[in-house]
Write a protein that holds these residues in place. Sequence first.
Motif, PDB file in Angstrom:
ATOM      1  N   ALA A 116      -2.886   3.925   0.332  1.00  0.00           N
ATOM      2  CA  ALA A 116      -3.296   2.633  -0.225  1.00  0.00           C
ATOM      3  C   ALA A 116      -2.127   1.676  -0.066  1.00  0.00           C
ATOM      4  O   ALA A 116      -0.969   2.066  -0.169  1.00  0.00           O
ATOM      5  N   LYS A 117      -2.444   0.426   0.177  1.00  0.00           N
ATOM      6  CA  LYS A 117      -1.397  -0.589   0.295  1.00  0.00           C
ATOM      7  C   LYS A 117      -0.796  -0.819  -1.091  1.00  0.00           C
ATOM      8  O   LYS A 117      -1.523  -0.995  -2.072  1.00  0.00           O
ATOM      9  N   ILE A 118       0.515  -0.778  -1.168  1.00  0.00           N
ATOM     10  CA  ILE A 118       1.190  -1.074  -2.427  1.00  0.00           C
ATOM     11  C   ILE A 118       1.313  -2.589  -2.512  1.00  0.00           C
ATOM     12  O   ILE A 118       2.070  -3.205  -1.775  1.00  0.00           O
ATOM     13  N   THR A 119       0.500  -3.165  -3.385  1.00  0.00           N
ATOM     14  CA  THR A 119       0.426  -4.617  -3.495  1.00  0.00           C
ATOM     15  C   THR A 119       1.371  -5.106  -4.582  1.00  0.00           C
ATOM     16  O   THR A 119       1.731  -4.346  -5.490  1.00  0.00           O
ATOM     17  N   PRO A 120       1.784  -6.363  -4.504  1.00  0.00           N
ATOM     18  CA  PRO A 120       2.664  -6.894  -5.547  1.00  0.00           C
ATOM     19  C   PRO A 120       1.992  -6.781  -6.917  1.00  0.00           C
ATOM     20  O   PRO A 120       0.794  -6.993  -7.052  1.00  0.00           O
ATOM     21  N   THR A 121       2.780  -6.423  -7.908  1.00  0.00           N
ATOM     22  CA  THR A 121       2.251  -6.243  -9.257  1.00  0.00           C
ATOM     23  C   THR A 121       3.299  -6.633 -10.278  1.00  0.00           C
ATOM     24  O   THR A 121       4.504  -6.529 -10.018  1.00  0.00           O
ATOM     25  N   ALA A 122       2.821  -7.062 -11.431  1.00  0.00           N
ATOM     26  CA  ALA A 122       3.715  -7.379 -12.550  1.00  0.00           C
ATOM     27  C   ALA A 122       4.143  -6.126 -13.301  1.00  0.00           C
ATOM     28  O   ALA A 122       4.950  -6.194 -14.218  1.00  0.00           O
ATOM     29  N   ALA A 123       3.605  -4.962 -12.913  1.00  0.00           N
ATOM     30  CA  ALA A 123       3.950  -3.705 -13.590  1.00  0.00           C
ATOM     31  C   ALA A 123       5.453  -3.445 -13.520  1.00  0.00           C
ATOM     32  O   ALA A 123       6.132  -3.885 -12.586  1.00  0.00           O
ATOM     33  N   ASP A 124       5.948  -2.714 -14.511  1.00  0.00           N
ATOM     34  CA  ASP A 124       7.378  -2.406 -14.565  1.00  0.00           C
ATOM     35  C   ASP A 124       7.782  -1.382 -13.519  1.00  0.00           C
ATOM     36  O   ASP A 124       8.900  -1.413 -13.006  1.00  0.00           O
ATOM     37  N   TYR A 125       6.881  -0.440 -13.217  1.00  0.00           N
ATOM     38  CA  TYR A 125       7.133   0.599 -12.228  1.00  0.00           C
ATOM     39  C   TYR A 125       5.899   0.745 -11.344  1.00  0.00           C
ATOM     40  O   TYR A 125       4.775   0.587 -11.820  1.00  0.00           O
ATOM     41  N   VAL A 126       6.136   1.098 -10.099  1.00  0.00           N
ATOM     42  CA  VAL A 126       5.065   1.473  -9.173  1.00  0.00           C
ATOM     43  C   VAL A 126       5.147   2.979  -8.985  1.00  0.00           C
ATOM     44  O   VAL A 126       6.232   3.533  -8.791  1.00  0.00           O
ATOM     45  N   MET A 127       3.997   3.656  -9.065  1.00  0.00           N
ATOM     46  CA  MET A 127       3.951   5.106  -8.860  1.00  0.00           C
ATOM     47  C   MET A 127       3.055   5.427  -7.680  1.00  0.00           C
ATOM     48  O   MET A 127       1.980   4.845  -7.530  1.00  0.00           O
ATOM     49  N   LEU A 128       3.497   6.358  -6.864  1.00  0.00           N
ATOM     50  CA  LEU A 128       2.654   6.899  -5.806  1.00  0.00           C
ATOM     51  C   LEU A 128       2.294   8.317  -6.207  1.00  0.00           C
ATOM     52  O   LEU A 128       3.174   9.138  -6.475  1.00  0.00           O
ATOM     53  N   ASP A 129       0.978   8.590  -6.286  1.00  0.00           N
ATOM     54  CA  ASP A 129       0.497   9.882  -6.767  1.00  0.00           C
ATOM     55  C   ASP A 129      -0.618  10.371  -5.864  1.00  0.00           C
ATOM     56  O   ASP A 129      -1.517   9.617  -5.516  1.00  0.00           O
ATOM     57  N   SER A 130      -0.569  11.644  -5.539  1.00  0.00           N
ATOM     58  CA  SER A 130      -1.582  12.213  -4.652  1.00  0.00           C
ATOM     59  C   SER A 130      -2.892  12.485  -5.356  1.00  0.00           C
ATOM     60  O   SER A 130      -3.900  12.702  -4.707  1.00  0.00           O
ATOM     61  N   GLY A 131      -2.901  12.474  -6.690  1.00  0.00           N
ATOM     62  CA  GLY A 131      -4.200  12.666  -7.305  1.00  0.00           C
ATOM     63  C   GLY A 131      -4.273  13.296  -8.667  1.00  0.00           C
ATOM     64  O   GLY A 131      -4.703  14.426  -8.814  1.00  0.00           O
ATOM     65  N   ASN A 132      -3.844  12.587  -9.719  1.00  0.00           N
ATOM     66  CA  ASN A 132      -4.176  12.907 -11.107  1.00  0.00           C
ATOM     67  C   ASN A 132      -3.983  14.374 -11.488  1.00  0.00           C
ATOM     68  O   ASN A 132      -4.900  15.028 -11.966  1.00  0.00           O
ATOM     69  N   GLY A 133      -2.793  14.900 -11.266  1.00  0.00           N
ATOM     70  CA  GLY A 133      -2.517  16.268 -11.696  1.00  0.00           C
ATOM     71  C   GLY A 133      -3.155  17.329 -10.828  1.00  0.00           C
ATOM     72  O   GLY A 133      -3.376  18.454 -11.261  1.00  0.00           O
ATOM     73  N   SER A 134      -3.444  16.978  -9.571  1.00  0.00           N
ATOM     74  CA  SER A 134      -4.134  17.905  -8.665  1.00  0.00           C
ATOM     75  C   SER A 134      -3.204  18.953  -8.061  1.00  0.00           C
ATOM     76  O   SER A 134      -3.662  19.973  -7.562  1.00  0.00           O
TER      77      SER A 134
END
Length: 192
Positions: free
Chosen positions: A108-126
């Motif tokens: 997925a494209k990492i788009t600009p965000t006001a979030a404090d941190y950006v996380m890259l995750d392969s899938g919700n505890g998978s």
Amino acid sequence: MTQIKICGLMREQDTQVVNEVHPDFAGFVFAKSRRQISLATALKFRQLLDPSIPTAGVFVNEPLENMLNIYRSGAIQIVQLHGHESEETVKALKEAGATVFQVFKPNAKITPTAADYVMLDSGNGSGITLDWTRVPKAPHPFILAGGLTPDNVTTAINTVHPDVIDVSSGVETNGQKDPDKIRAIVATTHAN
């Protein structure tokens, strides 16, 4: 030093090992999942945890008002967004005082965000491991999640150089948090 979040606490004894090893963050899952806990349980765990360990709540497309109510209860200091939440939601959570972790999926494209941190995750505890050589450079403080274990976390850190790693299934045995795995991954992560 790389920081670490132990996510998906489900039992009182999970809070005991977290207090012992003192990761940088702990996480409660409010989204539908085998790790899902109630607000009452999260509040109890928050009382048991060292007050200096910030707690995150994991949500997937949860109504803003519900997330704000959980945040305002004192159970969490961080809202972790795993769904398709809007920037308006991110901004509203921040205006309320919450720290926000915005999760992106692989490819997925990492788009600009006001979030404090950006996380890259392969899938919700998978437990699915990302191809770390293909992780894009993120413009924010960056969290890496997905398939991290005590055995591979050093390679992941050396390849991606995240600010924080987030682990859940990688420190479990038979579906429950394993104190020895938690001790090992926190020590290894903090050494990198």
